[in-house]
Design an enzyme around this catalytic site. Structure first.
Site, PDB file in Angstrom:
ATOM      1  CG  ASP A  65      -0.285  -0.419   2.512  1.00 24.65           C
ATOM      2  OD1 ASP A  65       0.957  -0.478   2.549  1.00 24.65           O
ATOM      3  OD2 ASP A  65      -0.991  -0.671   3.495  1.00 24.65           O
ATOM      4  CG  HIS A 133      -5.897  -1.761   8.911  1.00 29.31           C
ATOM      5  ND1 HIS A 133      -6.005  -0.486   9.428  1.00 29.31           N
ATOM      6  CD2 HIS A 133      -4.565  -1.997   8.853  1.00 29.31           C
ATOM      7  CE1 HIS A 133      -4.808   0.005   9.662  1.00 29.31           C
ATOM      8  NE2 HIS A 133      -3.903  -0.898   9.325  1.00 29.31           N
TER       9      HIS A 133
HETATM   10  N1  LIG Z   1      -0.935   0.000   6.145  1.00 27.43           N
HETATM   11  C1  LIG Z   1      -0.141  -0.385   7.244  1.00 27.43           C
HETATM   12  C2  LIG Z   1      -0.397  -1.846   7.534  1.00 27.43           C
HETATM   13  O1  LIG Z   1       0.057  -2.616   6.436  1.00 27.43           O
HETATM   14  C3  LIG Z   1       0.309  -2.259   8.801  1.00 27.43           C
HETATM   15  O2  LIG Z   1       0.075  -3.622   9.038  1.00 27.43           O
HETATM   16  C4  LIG Z   1      -0.200  -1.444   9.960  1.00 27.43           C
HETATM   17  C5  LIG Z   1       0.422  -1.844  11.295  1.00 27.43           C
HETATM   18  O3  LIG Z   1       1.456  -1.002  11.658  1.00 27.43           O
HETATM   19  P1  LIG Z   1       2.474  -1.271  12.822  1.00 27.43           P
HETATM   20  O4  LIG Z   1       3.348  -2.383  12.369  1.00 27.43           O
HETATM   21  O5  LIG Z   1       3.234   0.007  12.961  1.00 27.43           O
HETATM   22  O6  LIG Z   1       1.677  -1.630  14.021  1.00 27.43           O
HETATM   23  O7  LIG Z   1       0.107  -0.094   9.680  1.00 27.43           O
HETATM   24  C6  LIG Z   1      -0.374   0.467   8.483  1.00 27.43           C
HETATM   25  O8  LIG Z   1      -1.692   0.822   8.674  1.00 27.43           O
END
Ligand SMILES: N[C@@H]1[C@@H](O)[C@H](O)[C@@H](COP(=O)(O)O)O[C@@H]1O
Length: 235
Positions: A65, A133
């Site tokens: 993304d 998500h």
């Molecule tokens: N689009 C990304 C996701 O792909 C990711 O899984 C999520 C978790 O982030 P973190 O690893 O910082 O908790 O963050 C964002 O929203």
């Protein structure tokens, strides 16, 4: 949930070591197309790969993304994140990230989806949002979705704005692989650390698919590994 395997680790650093060995095995077995994720969860993994002797020079990568409007020169873009944490350390054959600065975002999504379908991802890494998500597929996204423009949930804007100057600086739209795009990978590894991710993982282990928690779409996939430091999830 016979398709879902759990690896319980002590923390992110141990997970990075396990993911280094997993990557080595996949490369030895001929992996050619790798799906990559961003987020703080992935940083120790990329650090371990970057410092290792792993050779990605024959590998093609696809990222999940990107924020709309942010280019690779913006430190909050996922393109910048990937260059900084991995690509500047390890050469890849080709790397693809949706272009959030494309003039025609729908055309960009369609082209990205076509590239993905053509390439066929061998192994896709995923994190998970606190609201369940995956990539930027927010609650309510159909499991049949392909790469698309999405509006970020308020809770996601709240969590992710910690990396931006202030809440008004975070784009509220993004380009994301869809759930069907993600599920088309041959294998999936999802990493989730810390109590904030517990409710999302709990929804997965309940074993009921619901678009309220995009993570539950993984129940449809034949080969999923969940790497977590959370006690009491896998039992
Ligand atoms: N689009 C990304 C996701 O792909 C990711 O899984 C999520 C978790 O982030 P973190 O690893 O910082 O908790 O963050 C964002 O929203």
């Amino acid at each position: 949930m016979q398709n879902v395997r759990f690896i319980k680790v002590g923390g992110k650093e141990e997970a990075a070591t396990v993911m280094l060995e997993r990557m080595r095995k996949e490369l030895d077995e001929g992996l050619r197309v790798l799906g990559l994720a961003t987020g703080s969860t992935m940083i120790p993994v990329y650090e371990a790969w970057a410092k290792s002797d792993l050779d990605f020079s024959e590998v093609i990568s696809f990222n999940l993304d990107e924020y709309v409007g942010l280019g690779a020169d913006n430190p909050n873009s996922y393109a910048w994140f990937m260059n900084h944490h991995l690509f500047s350390h390890k050469p890849f054959k080709e790397t693809y990230i949706p272009d959030g600065t494309a003039e025609d975002l729908t055309a960009e999504c369609d082209e990205y989806e076509a590239l993905l379908r053509d390439a066929e991802i061998d192994l896709q890494f995923l994190g998970v949002g606190e609201n369940g998500h995956i990539a930027f597929n927010e609650p309510g996204t159909p499991f049949s979705s392909t790469t698309h423009v999405t509006e970020l949930a308020d809770s996601t804007l709240g969590v992710n704005s910690q990396y931006f100057e202030d809440r008004s600086a975070i784009p509220n739209t993004a380009l994301t692989m869809g759930i069907a795009s993600i599920l088309s990978a041959k294998k999936i590894v999802l990493l989730a650390f810390g109590e904030k991710k517990r409710s999302a993982l709990q929804e997965l282990v309940k074993g009921q698919k619901t678009t309220d928690y995009p993570i539950t779409s993984l129940l449809d996939h034949p080969d999923v590994t969940i790497v977590t430091d959370l006690e009491g999830i896998a039992e």
